[in-house]
Scaffold this motif. Structure first.
Motif, PDB file in Angstrom:
ATOM      1  N   LEU B  65       0.875  -1.177   0.000  1.00 44.47           N
ATOM      2  CA  LEU B  65       0.000   0.000   0.000  1.00 44.47           C
ATOM      3  C   LEU B  65       0.912   1.228   0.000  1.00 44.47           C
ATOM      4  CD1 LEU B  65      -2.741  -1.191   2.483  1.00 44.47           C
ATOM      5  CD2 LEU B  65      -3.149  -0.386   0.151  1.00 44.47           C
ATOM      6  N   GLN B  66       0.682   2.148  -0.898  1.00 41.79           N
ATOM      7  CA  GLN B  66       1.590   3.275  -1.084  1.00 41.79           C
ATOM      8  C   GLN B  66       1.508   4.251   0.099  1.00 41.79           C
ATOM      9  OE1 GLN B  66       3.773   3.365  -4.089  1.00 41.79           O
ATOM     10  NE2 GLN B  66       3.116   1.298  -3.517  1.00 41.79           N
ATOM     11  N   THR B  67       2.673   4.752   0.506  1.00 42.31           N
ATOM     12  CA  THR B  67       2.739   5.722   1.607  1.00 42.31           C
ATOM     13  C   THR B  67       2.621   7.141   1.071  1.00 42.31           C
ATOM     14  OG1 THR B  67       5.152   5.866   1.464  1.00 42.31           O
ATOM     15  CG2 THR B  67       4.245   4.155   2.897  1.00 42.31           C
ATOM     16  N   SER B  68       2.696   7.285  -0.238  1.00 43.88           N
ATOM     17  CA  SER B  68       2.464   8.555  -0.941  1.00 43.88           C
ATOM     18  C   SER B  68       2.446   8.211  -2.429  1.00 43.88           C
ATOM     19  CB  SER B  68       3.568   9.567  -0.611  1.00 43.88           C
ATOM     20  OG  SER B  68       4.285   9.952  -1.764  1.00 43.88           O
ATOM     21  N   PRO B  69       1.764   9.000  -3.250  1.00 46.98           N
ATOM     22  CA  PRO B  69       1.699   8.672  -4.682  1.00 46.98           C
ATOM     23  C   PRO B  69       2.921   9.156  -5.464  1.00 46.98           C
ATOM     24  CG  PRO B  69       0.315  10.564  -4.220  1.00 46.98           C
ATOM     25  CD  PRO B  69       0.900  10.135  -2.902  1.00 46.98           C
ATOM     26  N   GLU B  70       3.966   9.541  -4.757  1.00 49.18           N
ATOM     27  CA  GLU B  70       5.115  10.227  -5.347  1.00 49.18           C
ATOM     28  C   GLU B  70       5.733   9.504  -6.549  1.00 49.18           C
ATOM     29  OE1 GLU B  70       7.833  11.510  -2.408  1.00 49.18           O
ATOM     30  OE2 GLU B  70       8.957  12.706  -3.860  1.00 49.18           O
ATOM     31  N   HIS B  71       6.021   8.209  -6.375  1.00 50.59           N
ATOM     32  CA  HIS B  71       6.720   7.502  -7.459  1.00 50.59           C
ATOM     33  C   HIS B  71       5.878   7.456  -8.732  1.00 50.59           C
ATOM     34  CE1 HIS B  71       9.712   5.234  -4.611  1.00 50.59           C
ATOM     35  NE2 HIS B  71       9.541   6.485  -4.273  1.00 50.59           N
ATOM     36  N   TYR B  72       4.595   7.099  -8.576  1.00 55.52           N
ATOM     37  CA  TYR B  72       3.718   7.048  -9.754  1.00 55.52           C
ATOM     38  C   TYR B  72       3.585   8.421 -10.396  1.00 55.52           C
ATOM     39  CZ  TYR B  72       2.120   2.276  -8.753  1.00 55.52           C
ATOM     40  OH  TYR B  72       2.054   0.922  -8.568  1.00 55.52           O
ATOM     41  N   MET B  73       3.439   9.452  -9.581  1.00 56.45           N
ATOM     42  CA  MET B  73       3.237  10.800 -10.153  1.00 56.45           C
ATOM     43  C   MET B  73       4.478  11.249 -10.915  1.00 56.45           C
ATOM     44  SD  MET B  73       0.922  12.656  -7.187  1.00 56.45           S
ATOM     45  CE  MET B  73       0.338  14.036  -8.197  1.00 56.45           C
ATOM     46  N   LYS B  74       5.653  10.910 -10.397  1.00 53.06           N
ATOM     47  CA  LYS B  74       6.884  11.285 -11.108  1.00 53.06           C
ATOM     48  C   LYS B  74       7.010  10.523 -12.425  1.00 53.06           C
ATOM     49  CE  LYS B  74       9.470  13.152  -7.253  1.00 53.06           C
ATOM     50  NZ  LYS B  74      10.473  12.927  -6.205  1.00 53.06           N
ATOM     51  N   ARG B  75       6.518   9.277 -12.440  1.00 49.79           N
ATOM     52  CA  ARG B  75       6.538   8.528 -13.709  1.00 49.79           C
ATOM     53  C   ARG B  75       5.605   9.190 -14.710  1.00 49.79           C
ATOM     54  NH1 ARG B  75       5.614   2.459 -11.770  1.00 49.79           N
ATOM     55  NH2 ARG B  75       5.347   2.108 -14.014  1.00 49.79           N
ATOM     56  N   LEU B  76       4.483   9.726 -14.247  1.00 50.18           N
ATOM     57  CA  LEU B  76       3.593  10.467 -15.153  1.00 50.18           C
ATOM     58  C   LEU B  76       4.300  11.710 -15.707  1.00 50.18           C
ATOM     59  CD1 LEU B  76       0.120  10.332 -13.325  1.00 50.18           C
ATOM     60  CD2 LEU B  76       0.769   9.173 -15.452  1.00 50.18           C
ATOM     61  N   LEU B  77       5.004  12.417 -14.828  1.00 47.59           N
ATOM     62  CA  LEU B  77       5.696  13.646 -15.273  1.00 47.59           C
ATOM     63  C   LEU B  77       6.789  13.311 -16.289  1.00 47.59           C
ATOM     64  CD1 LEU B  77       6.057  15.460 -11.826  1.00 47.59           C
ATOM     65  CD2 LEU B  77       4.417  16.007 -13.643  1.00 47.59           C
ATOM     66  N   ALA B  78       7.513  12.210 -16.029  1.00 46.71           N
ATOM     67  CA  ALA B  78       8.581  11.806 -16.960  1.00 46.71           C
ATOM     68  C   ALA B  78       7.990  11.423 -18.315  1.00 46.71           C
ATOM     69  CB  ALA B  78       9.375  10.648 -16.370  1.00 46.71           C
ATOM     70  N   ALA B  79       6.721  10.971 -18.294  1.00 50.01           N
ATOM     71  CA  ALA B  79       6.064  10.568 -19.545  1.00 50.01           C
ATOM     72  C   ALA B  79       5.413  11.752 -20.248  1.00 50.01           C
ATOM     73  CB  ALA B  79       5.024   9.492 -19.248  1.00 50.01           C
ATOM     74  N   GLY B  80       5.561  12.959 -19.701  1.00 47.85           N
ATOM     75  CA  GLY B  80       5.065  14.144 -20.399  1.00 47.85           C
ATOM     76  C   GLY B  80       3.814  14.776 -19.819  1.00 47.85           C
ATOM     77  N   ALA B  81       3.355  14.324 -18.631  1.00 43.46           N
ATOM     78  CA  ALA B  81       2.172  14.935 -18.029  1.00 43.46           C
ATOM     79  C   ALA B  81       2.459  16.391 -17.664  1.00 43.46           C
ATOM     80  CB  ALA B  81       1.756  14.153 -16.787  1.00 43.46           C
ATOM     81  N   PRO B  82       1.418  17.249 -17.715  1.00 41.76           N
ATOM     82  CA  PRO B  82       1.603  18.625 -17.234  1.00 41.76           C
ATOM     83  C   PRO B  82       1.605  18.630 -15.695  1.00 41.76           C
ATOM     84  CG  PRO B  82      -0.685  18.266 -17.822  1.00 41.76           C
ATOM     85  CD  PRO B  82       0.035  16.984 -18.131  1.00 41.76           C
ATOM     86  N   SER B  83       1.502  19.807 -15.073  1.00 40.54           N
ATOM     87  CA  SER B  83       1.401  19.887 -13.610  1.00 40.54           C
ATOM     88  C   SER B  83       0.177  19.104 -13.145  1.00 40.54           C
ATOM     89  CB  SER B  83       1.296  21.351 -13.171  1.00 40.54           C
ATOM     90  OG  SER B  83       2.505  22.025 -13.472  1.00 40.54           O
ATOM     91  N   ILE B  84       0.348  18.286 -12.117  1.00 44.13           N
ATOM     92  CA  ILE B  84      -0.724  17.359 -11.709  1.00 44.13           C
ATOM     93  C   ILE B  84      -0.891  17.356 -10.182  1.00 44.13           C
ATOM     94  CG2 ILE B  84      -0.605  15.751 -13.653  1.00 44.13           C
ATOM     95  CD1 ILE B  84       1.388  14.050 -12.102  1.00 44.13           C
ATOM     96  N   TYR B  85      -2.097  16.955  -9.753  1.00 45.96           N
ATOM     97  CA  TYR B  85      -2.313  16.731  -8.320  1.00 45.96           C
ATOM     98  C   TYR B  85      -3.091  15.449  -8.114  1.00 45.96           C
ATOM     99  CZ  TYR B  85      -7.271  18.279  -8.264  1.00 45.96           C
ATOM    100  OH  TYR B  85      -8.629  18.392  -8.448  1.00 45.96           O
ATOM    101  N   GLN B  86      -2.932  14.881  -6.931  1.00 45.02           N
ATOM    102  CA  GLN B  86      -3.707  13.706  -6.542  1.00 45.02           C
ATOM    103  C   GLN B  86      -4.219  13.922  -5.127  1.00 45.02           C
ATOM    104  OE1 GLN B  86      -2.499   9.828  -7.734  1.00 45.02           O
ATOM    105  NE2 GLN B  86      -3.138   8.832  -5.822  1.00 45.02           N
ATOM    106  N   LEU B  87      -5.453  13.454  -4.917  1.00 42.75           N
ATOM    107  CA  LEU B  87      -6.115  13.598  -3.616  1.00 42.75           C
ATOM    108  C   LEU B  87      -6.665  12.220  -3.294  1.00 42.75           C
ATOM    109  CD1 LEU B  87      -7.156  15.726  -1.553  1.00 42.75           C
ATOM    110  CD2 LEU B  87      -9.028  16.178  -3.098  1.00 42.75           C
ATOM    111  N   GLY B  88      -6.070  11.541  -2.332  1.00 44.91           N
ATOM    112  CA  GLY B  88      -6.571  10.199  -2.068  1.00 44.91           C
ATOM    113  C   GLY B  88      -5.891   9.556  -0.878  1.00 44.91           C
TER     114      GLY B  88
END
Lengths: 188, 284
Positions: B65-88
């Motif tokens: 169970l993830q302790t923060s979404p950090e790793h996934y969000m950084k993979r999104l940014l590396a893949a070209g995502a714009p500025s993003i947020y997650q609430l969960g």
């Protein structure tokens, strides 16, 4: 000897701290986001009544104390020790020193039942009921008619304790007393 | 069974439920205004953080169970995502107390092209929106905690006590020592310091942000160091997240990111002092 780790800490737990039996009063989990976790714990030293605060790293353990609270009847004093007997039918007796009994004797007389805290089977404190009824042995004569308002006077109880009572109280009256504040509540 | 008849009830009040809904709505509106888009990444992952003092819950088949979404969000940014947020929801094993729950709600966001200073401005704006306008003062980590003497546990305890002593008001703690960089980059002119900040509100740690480290070699070294500390403390080894490292090798854009505890924010907004007052089922 049994011990408790920080994740078992909870209010009421009896433990040994610096050689003294203590009860946990409060246990707070403290942790900076990415830092070490701690338990900040308040204890009551069961011998002295003093409150101690200590901080433990989470995961540390402390020794359990064999502390039980049991109902016992006050029997008599031999002048040095105060003798109590279990009310569970075992007739087991313990002798408590004056320092342990403290001011409990202001509120109990022979035959009365109170709570005795035993550490390794030795008495370390006496807890009397919150309310007791005791007879007045000495006070100035009551003022007739003045039953409601104003004024108080000292009265000596059968235990020797002196409390403030309303002016209408007479010798021989039996009073209800709050032992936590040492205050008169009503006539019993 | 009569004694259990009330146990199905929520642990927070209806008023707290409404306050939480209002805070969440304001957060979403805040990011909509700024064209930061919402994403949802998995709560269950193959790996989890190597942070020495954070333990991850895991399933019987070895997922975390993830302790923060950090790793996934950084993979999104590396893949070209714009500025993003997650609430969960996020999870941390063994953390239960007045200000801690094993499961809590995290707001995490990443801003392309921001540094830590720019992100602190945005965090300030979010606080103004949710808690009402107020000054965010700044204090360096060294001014708050004192010199770096003693072992890490001493420092952590001094930090925890100092944070509480800050009392009412909003504070950014800045200029963390390099040893506590976590996933922040070191200051180019001063590698003793990390581009990391925390937001403290009314003595409560509320958010933790970085000008993000983008160098995968440096991150791999930090993960190895984390695991050495974990081993010394008897904690399980955590595998490095190779997919994050691969994404960073491909190129994590220059960005700053911050994670904020939403339950604590709701608690502060309501003037409550215990998370159980603002979480509907704080019963575990």
């Amino acid at each position: 000897m049994a011990s408790y780790a920080t994740n078992e800490f909870r209010a009421g737990l009896k433990v040994l701290l610096e050689g003294d039996p203590c009860a946990i009063l409060e246990n707070e989990f403290v942790k900076p986001g990415k830092g070490q976790a701690f338990n900040r714990v308040k204890f009551r030293n069961l011998k002295t009544g003093r409150v101690w605060e200590r901080t433990f790293k989470s995961g540390e353990a402390i020794e359990a104390a064999d502390v039980v609270e049991t109902a016992m009847q006050y029997l008599y004093t031999d002048g040095v020790f105060y003798h109590f007997m279990k009310t569970d039918g075992s007739y087991e007796q313990v002798a408590a020193a004056k320092a342990v009994v403290g001011d409990a004797l202001n509120w109990i007389t022979e035959q009365d039942v109170c709570q005795v805290t035993l550490w390794d089977d030795q008495p370390i404190s006496i807890t009397v009921p919150n309310f007791v009824t005791l007879e007045v042995t000495e006070t100035d004569p009551g003022l007739k008619g003045d039953t409601a308002q104003g004024g108080s006077k000292p009265a000596t109880l059968v235990t020797g304790a002196v409390i403030r009572v309303p002016l209408f109280i007479n010798v021989g009256d039996v009073l209800k007393i709050d032992t936590r504040s040492g205050e008169y509540v009503s006539r019993a | 069974m009569a004694g259990q008849s009330n146990q199905w009830r929520p642990t927070c009040s209806l008023a707290a439920l409404l306050a939480r809904a209002a805070v969440v709505a304001e957060i979403r509106a805040f990011f909509a205004d700024r064209d930061v888009i919402e994403v949802q990444t998995p709560t269950l992952g193959r790996t989890s953080t190597t942070e020495p003092q954070i333990d991850s819950l895991h399933t019987a088949d070895g997922a975390f169970l993830q302790t923060s979404p950090e790793h996934y969000m950084k993979r999104l940014l590396a893949a070209g995502a714009p500025s993003i947020y997650q609430l969960g929801p996020v999870h941390r094993a063994g953390e239960t107390g007045r200000l801690h729950r094993e499961e809590f709600t995290m707001l995490e966001w990443y801003r392309l092209g921001f540094d830590d200073a720019a992100l602190m401005e945005e965090v300030t704006a979010l606080m103004d929106r949710i808690l009402g306008c107020g000054e965010c003062r700044r204090i360096s980590h060294e001014s708050l905690v004192g010199a770096l003497a003693g072992d890490q546990a001493d420092l952590d305890l001094r930090f925890a006590n100092a944070v509480e002593r800050l009392g009412e008001g909003r504070w950014f703690v800045t200029d963390y020592p390099a040893a506590q960089a976590s996933l922040a980059r070191l200051r180019p002119g001063n590698p003793r310091l990390a581009a990391r900040f925390e937001l403290i509100v009314d003595g409560v740690e509320l958010a933790n942000g970085y000008h993000e480290l983008t160098d995968p070699t440096e991150l791999r070294q930090r993960m190895a160091r984390d695991n050495a500390i974990r081993a010394a403390a008897g904690r399980p080894h955590m595998e490095a997240d190779e997919r994050l490292l691969a994404a960073m090798a491909e190129g994590l854009p220059d960005c700053a990111g911050v994670a904020l505890g939403v339950d604590r924010l709701v608690m502060l907004a309501m003037g409550a002092s215990n998370l159980a007052e603002v979480m509907p089922f704080a019963e575990r």
